[in-house]
Structure formats: structure tokens, C-alpha cells
Design a protein around this motif. Structure first.
Motif, PDB file in Angstrom:
ATOM      1  N   ARG A  17     120.726  16.337  14.878  1.00 64.74           N
ATOM      2  CA  ARG A  17     121.592  17.149  14.016  1.00 64.74           C
ATOM      3  C   ARG A  17     121.866  18.468  14.733  1.00 64.74           C
ATOM      4  N   PRO A  18     122.912  19.183  14.341  1.00 62.95           N
ATOM      5  CA  PRO A  18     123.227  20.454  15.016  1.00 62.95           C
ATOM      6  C   PRO A  18     122.039  21.413  15.097  1.00 62.95           C
ATOM      7  N   GLU A  19     121.207  21.447  14.083  1.00 64.12           N
ATOM      8  CA  GLU A  19     120.062  22.358  14.107  1.00 64.12           C
ATOM      9  C   GLU A  19     118.981  21.935  15.118  1.00 64.12           C
ATOM     10  N   ASP A  20     119.111  20.749  15.699  1.00 64.40           N
ATOM     11  CA  ASP A  20     118.162  20.266  16.708  1.00 64.40           C
ATOM     12  C   ASP A  20     118.537  20.676  18.133  1.00 64.40           C
ATOM     13  N   LEU A  21     119.696  21.282  18.326  1.00 60.16           N
ATOM     14  CA  LEU A  21     120.187  21.537  19.682  1.00 60.16           C
ATOM     15  C   LEU A  21     119.244  22.390  20.525  1.00 60.16           C
TER      16      LEU A  21
END
Length: 161
Positions: A17-21
Motif C-alpha cells: 500500500r502507499p503507506e508501505d513505500l
């Protein structure tokens, strides 16, 4: 798509997910160091965001191995590719990496099962990948999965003059 292929000792595999980048880039940096390669580009998070999350049908897929405490312990990235000789598409697994402390606990098979599921979802019958010839533990792991290897060298060529 949510979690893939169940759990192993409470660990799960899920889509990035974007927050995992930020964590993903940390893992990629670790992976590059492990393979004695150049570090990732400074703007890698932005590049990955465009490949993973912007298009309606993402070019790149990223599966994360997540420990019961929520720690992201590894990743696998893959993308559909074409084989001219076979006249078919296949799923190319570009990377599979687990942190050193996460190896040997069943997370590798869990990630590979998720990659296989991803291939099936995309209607693809085969997965292809490569690993450095010196990485004997990875070779043993892939051999245990029943994968077969082909002798080839990988080349890169810059498009710059």
C-alpha cells in the motif's frame, strides 16, 4: 486484492500500500547491499509509487511478508512479461527478499505461493525469475520448490550515449 495464501506462524502476505513505500525502499536498499549492488536511486519511492499505485492496472505488483507484530519482513515484486519464443505471457518475478532474521521461518514459501496466486489471477501459466549464481541458499530454496533453472547471463545496456 487483500491477503494472499493464508499465514505461516501468524505471518501474512499482502499487497503493498502507499503507506508501505518507506519500508519497501529500506528493504530494497538492504537487498541491494546483500547482492553487493549499487544502492537504489534517491527518488525510488516516487518511481515505485507511479508503478504500483497510479495506473488503473499497475505495471508492477508488490507483495509484502508481514510478521504478526505488523513488521514488514520481506517483499516480492513481479510484472507480466512476454516470451517471443513461446508466444505467451508469463509473470516475471524481479525480486524476492527477506530480512536476514526472517529467513528460514517459512516466509519464502508463503511469498512464492502469493506470487503463484498473482500469476493465476492474471491468467498466466508460468513464473520466471533469476538469482545470482553465488546465492547458494536462494538456489537451494528454489530447487526445493521444484523450480528448474536455465543457464543465461543477464546484460544491461544504457540508452544514453
Amino acid at each position: 486484492m487483500n491477503e494472499r495464501e493464508g499465514t505461516r506462524e501468524g505471518a501474512t502476505v499482502r499487497q503493498a500500500r502507499p503507506e508501505d513505500l518507506t519500508r519497501l525502499v529500506e528493504l530494497i536498499d538492504e537487498h541491494a547491499a546483500y547482492e553487493k549492488a549499487a544502492p537504489p536511486a534517491p527518488c525510488l519511492a516516487d518511481r515505485l509509487a507511479r508503478l504500483l499505485f497510479v495506473p488503473a492496472e499497475p505495471r508492477l505488483r508488490c507483495l509484502l511478508a508481514v510478521l504478526p507484530d505488523g513488521t514488514v519482513a520481506g517483499y516480492a515484486t513481479c510484472a507480466p512479461e512476454l516470451s517471443t519464443w513461446d508466444g505467451t505471457e508469463y509473470l516475471h518475478m524481479d525480486c524476492l527478499y527477506l530480512t536476514e532474521s526472517s529467513r528460514g521461518h517459512g516466509l519464502g514459501p508463503l511469498l512464492m505461493a502469493a506470487v503463484r496466486t498473482e500469476a493465476r489471477i492474471l491468467g498466466l501459466d508460468e513464473i520466471q525469475w533469476q538469482t545470482p549464481a553465488w546465492n547458494e541458499s536462494a538456489i537451494r530454496f528454489y530447487d526445493r520448490l521444484g523450480a528448474t533453472s536455465k543457464e543465461k547471463r543477464r546484460y544491461t545496456l544504457s540508452t544514453e550515449d
